[in-house]
Design a protein around this motif. Structure first.
Motif, PDB file in Angstrom:
ATOM      1  N   ILE A  64       0.695  -1.241  -0.046  1.00  0.00           N
ATOM      2  CA  ILE A  64       0.129   0.037   0.177  1.00  0.00           C
ATOM      3  C   ILE A  64       0.939   1.190   0.114  1.00  0.00           C
ATOM      4  N   LEU A  65       2.040   1.332   0.782  1.00  0.00           N
ATOM      5  CA  LEU A  65       2.892   2.357   0.860  1.00  0.00           C
ATOM      6  C   LEU A  65       3.576   2.632  -0.435  1.00  0.00           C
ATOM      7  N   ARG A  66       3.769   1.674  -1.205  1.00  0.00           N
ATOM      8  CA  ARG A  66       4.441   1.968  -2.722  1.00  0.00           C
ATOM      9  C   ARG A  66       3.249   2.644  -3.515  1.00  0.00           C
ATOM     10  N   ALA A  67       2.192   2.181  -3.671  1.00  0.00           N
ATOM     11  CA  ALA A  67       1.087   2.861  -4.247  1.00  0.00           C
ATOM     12  C   ALA A  67       0.833   4.233  -3.707  1.00  0.00           C
ATOM     13  N   VAL A  68       0.763   4.434  -2.449  1.00  0.00           N
ATOM     14  CA  VAL A  68       0.821   5.952  -1.742  1.00  0.00           C
ATOM     15  C   VAL A  68       1.815   6.912  -2.295  1.00  0.00           C
ATOM     16  N   SER A  69       3.187   6.190  -2.073  1.00  0.00           N
ATOM     17  CA  SER A  69       4.434   7.117  -2.620  1.00  0.00           C
ATOM     18  C   SER A  69       4.171   7.644  -3.854  1.00  0.00           C
ATOM     19  N   ILE A  70       3.777   6.660  -4.810  1.00  0.00           N
ATOM     20  CA  ILE A  70       3.774   7.290  -6.185  1.00  0.00           C
ATOM     21  C   ILE A  70       2.774   8.331  -6.422  1.00  0.00           C
ATOM     22  N   GLU A  71       1.631   8.121  -5.871  1.00  0.00           N
ATOM     23  CA  GLU A  71       0.422   8.967  -5.858  1.00  0.00           C
ATOM     24  C   GLU A  71       0.990  10.288  -5.265  1.00  0.00           C
ATOM     25  N   PHE A  72       1.460  10.498  -4.104  1.00  0.00           N
ATOM     26  CA  PHE A  72       1.540  11.641  -3.345  1.00  0.00           C
ATOM     27  C   PHE A  72       3.011  12.515  -3.805  1.00  0.00           C
TER      28      PHE A  72
END
Length: 168
Positions: free
Chosen positions: A7-15
């Protein structure tokens, strides 16, 4: 923990692209790196545990603790997975990029390849040693069972032949 990393990978790309501040981007870049590293490492640890086997009871439930899943062999396989992904990533970047950064990445390829080869050889040695010892134990136990059955069969045949002799 693995789910959190993914989940943190996806959030990092988004933010990462939400603000132009250097600290903001650096924080999310580091978060993406850490989450990717940890997810890959945990997948490798899981593979290492599967190779050696895990404690499962009759109802197919895991009966050990989390700390029993982390042992030297699984850590080695986790590091092997990380090094394989790092080598793969550096080769991919080398093939896709142009200019002066390509020379820098060329060094990364050889460093990651060297680390991968060292870990691969070490993991192969440990795997062969572990699997051989497990195989020998299983084979020896299987031999004991086989001999027991053969002795029982021999005793049954002997009883039958003794009966035939006594009937005559």
């Amino acid at each position: 923990l693995l789910l959190f990393c993914l989940i943190l990978r996806a959030v990092s790309i988004e933010f990462r692209s939400k603000q132009d501040a250097k600290m903001w981007r650096a924080f999310w870049d580091y978060s993406f790196f850490l989450a990717s590293f940890l997810a890959t490492f945990l997948f490798g640890v899981a593979v290492g545990d599967c190779i050696l086997g895990v404690k499962i009871d009759a109802s197919k439930e895991y009966v050990g603790t989390i700390l029993e899943l982390i042992h030297p062999y699984s850590i080695l396989i986790g590091l092997l997975a990380v090094s394989a992904f790092a080598m793969h990533g550096s080769i991919y970047l080398y093939l896709r990029l142009h200019g002066p950064i390509k020379a820098k990445i060329h060094n990364w390829i050889w460093h990651s390849f060297g680390i991968f080869i060292c870990l691969y050889i070490l993991a192969t040695i440990f795997t062969l040693a572990k699997i051989f010892s497990l195989t020998v134990e299983t084979t020896c136990e299987g031999m004991r069972i086989k001999w027991k059955f053969q002795i029982i069969e021999w005793m049954k045949r002997r009883k039958k032949s003794l009966k035939k002799i006594s009937l005559r």
